[in-house]
Design a protein around this motif. Structure first.
Motif, PDB file in Angstrom:
ATOM      1  N   VAL A  96     131.092  36.436 -18.629  1.00  0.00           N
ATOM      2  CA  VAL A  96     130.463  35.968 -19.869  1.00  0.00           C
ATOM      3  C   VAL A  96     128.952  36.164 -19.755  1.00  0.00           C
ATOM      4  CG1 VAL A  96     130.039  33.929 -21.306  1.00  0.00           C
ATOM      5  CG2 VAL A  96     132.259  34.206 -20.153  1.00  0.00           C
TER       6      VAL A  96
ATOM      7  N   LEU B   5     112.408  47.225 -13.778  1.00  0.00           N
ATOM      8  CA  LEU B   5     111.775  46.968 -15.084  1.00  0.00           C
ATOM      9  C   LEU B   5     110.261  46.824 -14.978  1.00  0.00           C
ATOM     10  CD1 LEU B   5     114.184  44.394 -16.784  1.00  0.00           C
ATOM     11  CD2 LEU B   5     114.451  46.851 -16.484  1.00  0.00           C
ATOM     12  N   SER B   6     109.775  46.472 -13.773  1.00  0.00           N
ATOM     13  CA  SER B   6     108.320  46.357 -13.601  1.00  0.00           C
ATOM     14  C   SER B   6     107.787  47.488 -12.721  1.00  0.00           C
ATOM     15  CB  SER B   6     107.976  45.003 -12.967  1.00  0.00           C
ATOM     16  OG  SER B   6     108.689  44.820 -11.755  1.00  0.00           O
TER      17      SER B   6
ATOM     18  N   PHE C 280     111.072  42.248  -1.655  1.00  0.00           N
ATOM     19  CA  PHE C 280     110.278  43.468  -1.527  1.00  0.00           C
ATOM     20  C   PHE C 280     109.437  43.629  -2.782  1.00  0.00           C
ATOM     21  CE2 PHE C 280     112.507  45.938  -4.706  1.00  0.00           C
ATOM     22  CZ  PHE C 280     113.728  45.297  -4.772  1.00  0.00           C
ATOM     23  N   SER C 281     108.413  44.445  -2.676  1.00  0.00           N
ATOM     24  CA  SER C 281     107.625  44.803  -3.858  1.00  0.00           C
ATOM     25  C   SER C 281     107.034  46.190  -3.651  1.00  0.00           C
ATOM     26  CB  SER C 281     106.504  43.786  -4.091  1.00  0.00           C
ATOM     27  OG  SER C 281     105.728  44.143  -5.227  1.00  0.00           O
TER      28      SER C 281
ATOM     29  N   ASN D  94     117.975  28.515 -14.974  1.00  0.00           N
ATOM     30  CA  ASN D  94     118.765  28.144 -16.164  1.00  0.00           C
ATOM     31  C   ASN D  94     119.895  27.183 -15.777  1.00  0.00           C
ATOM     32  OD1 ASN D  94     117.250  29.789 -17.906  1.00  0.00           O
ATOM     33  ND2 ASN D  94     118.454  31.587 -17.339  1.00  0.00           N
TER      34      ASN D  94
ATOM     35  N   ARG E 139     116.846  43.937 -12.171  1.00  0.00           N
ATOM     36  CA  ARG E 139     115.557  43.793 -12.849  1.00  0.00           C
ATOM     37  C   ARG E 139     114.371  44.451 -12.139  1.00  0.00           C
ATOM     38  NH1 ARG E 139     117.050  40.324 -17.049  1.00  0.00           N
ATOM     39  NH2 ARG E 139     119.046  39.399 -16.475  1.00  0.00           N
ATOM     40  N   PRO E 140     114.385  44.613 -10.804  1.00  0.00           N
ATOM     41  CA  PRO E 140     113.184  45.182 -10.162  1.00  0.00           C
ATOM     42  C   PRO E 140     112.644  46.468 -10.809  1.00  0.00           C
ATOM     43  CG  PRO E 140     114.600  44.267  -8.476  1.00  0.00           C
ATOM     44  CD  PRO E 140     115.362  44.148  -9.787  1.00  0.00           C
TER      45      PRO E 140
ATOM     46  N   PRO F 140     126.906  33.939 -25.161  1.00  0.00           N
ATOM     47  CA  PRO F 140     126.598  32.999 -24.071  1.00  0.00           C
ATOM     48  C   PRO F 140     127.526  31.796 -24.030  1.00  0.00           C
ATOM     49  CG  PRO F 140     124.982  32.826 -25.842  1.00  0.00           C
ATOM     50  CD  PRO F 140     125.822  34.026 -26.153  1.00  0.00           C
ATOM     51  N   ALA F 141     127.708  31.265 -22.846  1.00  0.00           N
ATOM     52  CA  ALA F 141     128.424  29.996 -22.694  1.00  0.00           C
ATOM     53  C   ALA F 141     127.525  28.889 -23.214  1.00  0.00           C
ATOM     54  CB  ALA F 141     128.750  29.773 -21.228  1.00  0.00           C
TER      55      ALA F 141
ATOM     56  N   ALA G  88     125.262  30.905  -7.816  1.00  0.00           N
ATOM     57  CA  ALA G  88     124.638  31.968  -7.005  1.00  0.00           C
ATOM     58  C   ALA G  88     123.452  32.577  -7.746  1.00  0.00           C
ATOM     59  CB  ALA G  88     125.663  33.061  -6.690  1.00  0.00           C
TER      60      ALA G  88
ATOM     61  N   LEU H 117     122.668  40.527 -11.722  1.00  0.00           N
ATOM     62  CA  LEU H 117     123.143  41.135 -10.477  1.00  0.00           C
ATOM     63  C   LEU H 117     124.121  40.215  -9.739  1.00  0.00           C
ATOM     64  CD1 LEU H 117     122.953  43.338  -8.296  1.00  0.00           C
ATOM     65  CD2 LEU H 117     120.881  42.192  -7.451  1.00  0.00           C
TER      66      LEU H 117
ATOM     67  N   ARG I  12     111.309  40.079 -18.516  1.00  0.00           N
ATOM     68  CA  ARG I  12     112.532  39.659 -17.810  1.00  0.00           C
ATOM     69  C   ARG I  12     113.680  40.598 -18.160  1.00  0.00           C
ATOM     70  NH1 ARG I  12     113.632  36.533 -13.355  1.00  0.00           N
ATOM     71  NH2 ARG I  12     115.882  36.447 -13.261  1.00  0.00           N
TER      72      ARG I  12
ATOM     73  N   GLU J  17     125.049  36.403 -21.748  1.00  0.00           N
ATOM     74  CA  GLU J  17     124.226  36.150 -22.936  1.00  0.00           C
ATOM     75  C   GLU J  17     123.665  37.456 -23.502  1.00  0.00           C
ATOM     76  OE1 GLU J  17     121.064  33.370 -22.255  1.00  0.00           O
ATOM     77  OE2 GLU J  17     120.784  33.130 -24.409  1.00  0.00           O
ATOM     78  N   GLU J  18     123.194  38.315 -22.620  1.00  0.00           N
ATOM     79  CA  GLU J  18     122.643  39.587 -23.094  1.00  0.00           C
ATOM     80  C   GLU J  18     123.789  40.514 -23.491  1.00  0.00           C
ATOM     81  OE1 GLU J  18     119.283  41.345 -20.765  1.00  0.00           O
ATOM     82  OE2 GLU J  18     119.604  39.602 -19.500  1.00  0.00           O
TER      83      GLU J  18
HETATM   84  C1  FAD Z   1     110.662  42.477 -13.912  1.00  0.00           C
HETATM   85  C2  FAD Z   1     111.245  41.921 -12.649  1.00  0.00           C
HETATM   86  C3  FAD Z   1     110.991  42.560 -11.444  1.00  0.00           C
HETATM   87  C4  FAD Z   1     111.521  42.059 -10.259  1.00  0.00           C
HETATM   88  N1  FAD Z   1     111.235  42.696  -9.100  1.00  0.00           N
HETATM   89  C5  FAD Z   1     111.724  42.213  -7.944  1.00  0.00           C
HETATM   90  C6  FAD Z   1     111.426  42.854  -6.715  1.00  0.00           C
HETATM   91  O1  FAD Z   1     110.684  43.832  -6.657  1.00  0.00           O
HETATM   92  N2  FAD Z   1     111.948  42.343  -5.563  1.00  0.00           N
HETATM   93  C7  FAD Z   1     112.756  41.259  -5.564  1.00  0.00           C
HETATM   94  O2  FAD Z   1     113.216  40.854  -4.494  1.00  0.00           O
HETATM   95  N3  FAD Z   1     113.084  40.624  -6.736  1.00  0.00           N
HETATM   96  C8  FAD Z   1     112.577  41.074  -7.909  1.00  0.00           C
HETATM   97  N4  FAD Z   1     112.860  40.436  -9.096  1.00  0.00           N
HETATM   98  C9  FAD Z   1     113.730  39.245  -9.079  1.00  0.00           C
HETATM   99  C10 FAD Z   1     115.207  39.610  -9.239  1.00  0.00           C
HETATM  100  O3  FAD Z   1     115.373  40.553 -10.239  1.00  0.00           O
HETATM  101  C11 FAD Z   1     115.985  38.333  -9.580  1.00  0.00           C
HETATM  102  O4  FAD Z   1     115.925  37.494  -8.459  1.00  0.00           O
HETATM  103  C12 FAD Z   1     117.417  38.638  -9.955  1.00  0.00           C
HETATM  104  O5  FAD Z   1     117.459  39.311 -11.184  1.00  0.00           O
HETATM  105  C13 FAD Z   1     118.251  37.380 -10.071  1.00  0.00           C
HETATM  106  O6  FAD Z   1     119.546  37.736 -10.438  1.00  0.00           O
HETATM  107  P1  FAD Z   1     120.548  36.691 -11.107  1.00  0.00           P
HETATM  108  O7  FAD Z   1     121.810  37.441 -11.333  1.00  0.00           O
HETATM  109  O8  FAD Z   1     120.563  35.450 -10.315  1.00  0.00           O
HETATM  110  O9  FAD Z   1     119.864  36.277 -12.481  1.00  0.00           O
HETATM  111  P2  FAD Z   1     119.392  37.145 -13.714  1.00  0.00           P
HETATM  112  O10 FAD Z   1     119.045  38.525 -13.312  1.00  0.00           O
HETATM  113  O11 FAD Z   1     118.351  36.334 -14.400  1.00  0.00           O
HETATM  114  O12 FAD Z   1     120.667  37.219 -14.635  1.00  0.00           O
HETATM  115  C14 FAD Z   1     121.202  36.065 -15.239  1.00  0.00           C
HETATM  116  C15 FAD Z   1     121.859  36.453 -16.525  1.00  0.00           C
HETATM  117  O13 FAD Z   1     122.576  35.327 -17.032  1.00  0.00           O
HETATM  118  C16 FAD Z   1     122.429  35.287 -18.425  1.00  0.00           C
HETATM  119  N5  FAD Z   1     122.670  33.919 -18.916  1.00  0.00           N
HETATM  120  C17 FAD Z   1     121.828  32.864 -18.902  1.00  0.00           C
HETATM  121  N6  FAD Z   1     122.428  31.793 -19.463  1.00  0.00           N
HETATM  122  C18 FAD Z   1     123.670  32.192 -19.842  1.00  0.00           C
HETATM  123  C19 FAD Z   1     124.745  31.549 -20.481  1.00  0.00           C
HETATM  124  N7  FAD Z   1     124.682  30.262 -20.855  1.00  0.00           N
HETATM  125  N8  FAD Z   1     125.870  32.247 -20.727  1.00  0.00           N
HETATM  126  C20 FAD Z   1     125.948  33.548 -20.354  1.00  0.00           C
HETATM  127  N9  FAD Z   1     124.955  34.215 -19.749  1.00  0.00           N
HETATM  128  C21 FAD Z   1     123.827  33.536 -19.487  1.00  0.00           C
HETATM  129  C22 FAD Z   1     120.998  35.745 -18.652  1.00  0.00           C
HETATM  130  O14 FAD Z   1     120.851  36.211 -19.977  1.00  0.00           O
HETATM  131  C23 FAD Z   1     120.893  36.863 -17.611  1.00  0.00           C
HETATM  132  O15 FAD Z   1     121.265  38.099 -18.145  1.00  0.00           O
HETATM  133  C24 FAD Z   1     112.329  40.901 -10.299  1.00  0.00           C
HETATM  134  C25 FAD Z   1     112.564  40.245 -11.517  1.00  0.00           C
HETATM  135  C26 FAD Z   1     112.027  40.749 -12.676  1.00  0.00           C
HETATM  136  C27 FAD Z   1     112.268  40.042 -13.985  1.00  0.00           C
END
Ligand code: FAD
Length: 419
Positions: A42, A55-56, A331-332, A252, A52-53, A89-90, A283, A21, A138, A44-45
């Motif tokens: 760039v 997903l659970s 939130f949840s 990470n 992700r919220p 992935p990087a 971020a 996100l 995740r 990884e997935e």
């Molecule tokens: C199942 C679940 C439910 C959740 N529910 C809630 C909720 O109800 N309320 C709430 O506030 N928060 C919730 N969260 C937390 C919220 O989803 C996370 O805080 C949010 O996803 C963080 O976003 P992000 O973009 O920082 O990281 P991520 O969503 O982790 O995305 C990071 C991405 O970077 C990729 N990556 C990693 N390393 C590399 C690399 N070297 N090169 C390229 N790509 C790379 C990863 O594969 C991943 O796809 C939940 C999380 C999960 C897993």
């Protein structure tokens, strides 16, 4: 292969690492003020960035399709002029040379780079943890795999009574599974919520048929090729068709560490989300940024921080004057309960929990307060099914308002009247 994305015809070359996100929102932030900079995302997935919220929650329960979790569709990235490198992935960052190397060997040059690599679930390190049926949650395919195990009557053992564990427990009970949660602490979420509110979560889930084993750990997981049970530290065997591990996540930071960027429980960033390396921002879950209001660095593992922090980082990268200074929020949803929490309670703050309303009604608020002057100051507050209150909670936290504890605890006194 080397791709020179750097500074062509005066265009700024942006590279965003991470496909979550925060990464998607950074594109929006950049495009607010730079419509023609080159952007490469760039990931990884091998998927477009998604949230992700669900997903659970709704997706796991089969109420929403997986597709609803994507932040934007593919056309949107095309319209924004974003080049996608998905499933690639990087692997290393050279912050001196301003280059990023990808797994397939491609090297990207950048003027400005965002690290939004998120976090990874902590692994359960016990014998049997690699058996088929031991699951984490995740990524999208993990949500699908878990949902596939939710046959009526399936025995689901959850390790860890944190947010993931509790939300999975609720979804599994909705699906008719038998659910046991193993947790070393004395209640769910004790580190964040304390015993009293943690106890309310335990009661909520018990009321829906979840069994808890508190003060208990996992000794090993049993099974031949697939899991059949979990042996606890006290020697009990809990039969299991699947085990879900939710014991926390780690940011990470590998890419940043390899580049010599300062890390400390995440990538250290200033209020504009700039890291210690020139031209590199961070971020989302991975960033440990300086909060001006809270006067400390904070790392927040929640949706709002990825959403707002990604946007702020994009703006900052594109040259806007940014001070990213939200009150942490999450939130949840569990069963028919919706809750929101805002604030920040530092470890060792000695905060006391003040309740507003009766928890057993499943409509109440909790405040984490410290004494100040003639009253108390709110460090954080949460509502359970008391909607339209979280803005007031954020105001109380941000303004460091000293309030009368009796009035704060009295549901008849509007929060807006607490000044
Ligand atoms: C199942 C679940 C439910 C959740 N529910 C809630 C909720 O109800 N309320 C709430 O506030 N928060 C919730 N969260 C937390 C919220 O989803 C996370 O805080 C949010 O996803 C963080 O976003 P992000 O973009 O920082 O990281 P991520 O969503 O982790 O995305 C990071 C991405 O970077 C990729 N990556 C990693 N390393 C590399 C690399 N070297 N090169 C390229 N790509 C790379 C990863 O594969 C991943 O796809 C939940 C999380 C999960 C897993």
């Amino acid at each position: 292969m080397s791709t020179d994305t750097g500074g062509q015809q005066g265009r700024t070359a942006y590279v965003i690492v991470g496909g979550g996100l925060a990464a998607a929102k950074a594109v929006e932030g950049i495009r607010e003020s730079d419509s023609d900079g080159m952007i490469v995302l760039v990931a990884e997935e091998n998927r477009l960035p998604y949230e992700r919220p669900p997903l659970s929650k709704a997706v796991l329960k089969g109420e929403d399709e997986m597709e609803t979790a994507f932040t934007h569709d593919r056309d949107w990235y095309f319209e924004q002029g974003v080049e996608l490198r998905l499933g690639n992935p990087a692997t290393s960052l050279d912050a001196e040379q301003h280059t990023l190397t990808l797994a397939d060997g491609e090297t990207l040059s950048y003027d400005k780079l965002l690290i939004a690599t998120g976090s990874t679930p902590r692994a359960l390190d016990v014998p049997g943890a690699d058996l088929d049926g031991v699951l984490y949650l995740r990524e999208m395919q993990e949500s699908e795999a878990l949902k596939a195990r939710f046959a009526d009557g399936a025995r689901i053992v959850i390790v860890g009574a944190g947010w993931i564990g509790l939300e999975v427990a609720a979804a599994a009970r909705d699906a008719g599974c038998t659910v046991t949660v193993i947790e070393p602490q004395s209640a769910p979420l004790v580190a964040v919520m304390g015993e009293q509110v943690g106890g309310w979560f335990a009661d909520l889930h018990r009321g829906h048929g979840v069994e808890f084993r508190f003060g208990e750990g996992v000794e090993r997981i049993e099974g031949d090729t697939s899991v059949t049970g979990v042996v606890t530290k006290s020697g009990d065997t809990v039969p299991a068709d699947a085990v879900v591990v939710g014991v926390g996540i780690t940011p990470n930071t590998g890419l940043a560490e390899g580049a010599g960027i300062t890390t400390d429980n995440g990538i250290v960033a200033d209020p504009a989300l700039r890291t210690s390396a020139e031209g590199v921002w961070a971020a989302g879950d991975v960033a440990n940024w300086r909060s001006t209001t809270l006067g400390t660095n904070v790392r927040v593992e929640h949706w709002a921080n990825a959403n707002d922090g990604g946007l702020a980082a994009g703006r900052s990268m594109a040259g806007q004057d940014v001070t990213y200074d939200p009150i942490p929020f999450f939130f949840s949803d569990q069963y028919d309960i919706g809750l929101e929490y805002a604030g920040y309670v530092p470890r060792g703050s000695g905060a006391e929990v003040l309740l507003r309303g009766e928890p057993s009604s499943n409509e109440f608020m909790a405040f984490w307060v410290v004494p100040e002057g003639e009253g108390v100051r709110v460090l954080a507050g949460m509502h359970v099914n008391v909607w339209d209150t979280i803005d007031d909670v954020q105001r109380l936290v941000r303004d460091k308002t000293v309030v009368d504890r009796g009035r704060l605890a009295d549901p008849k006194v509007a929060l807006a009247d607490l000044t």
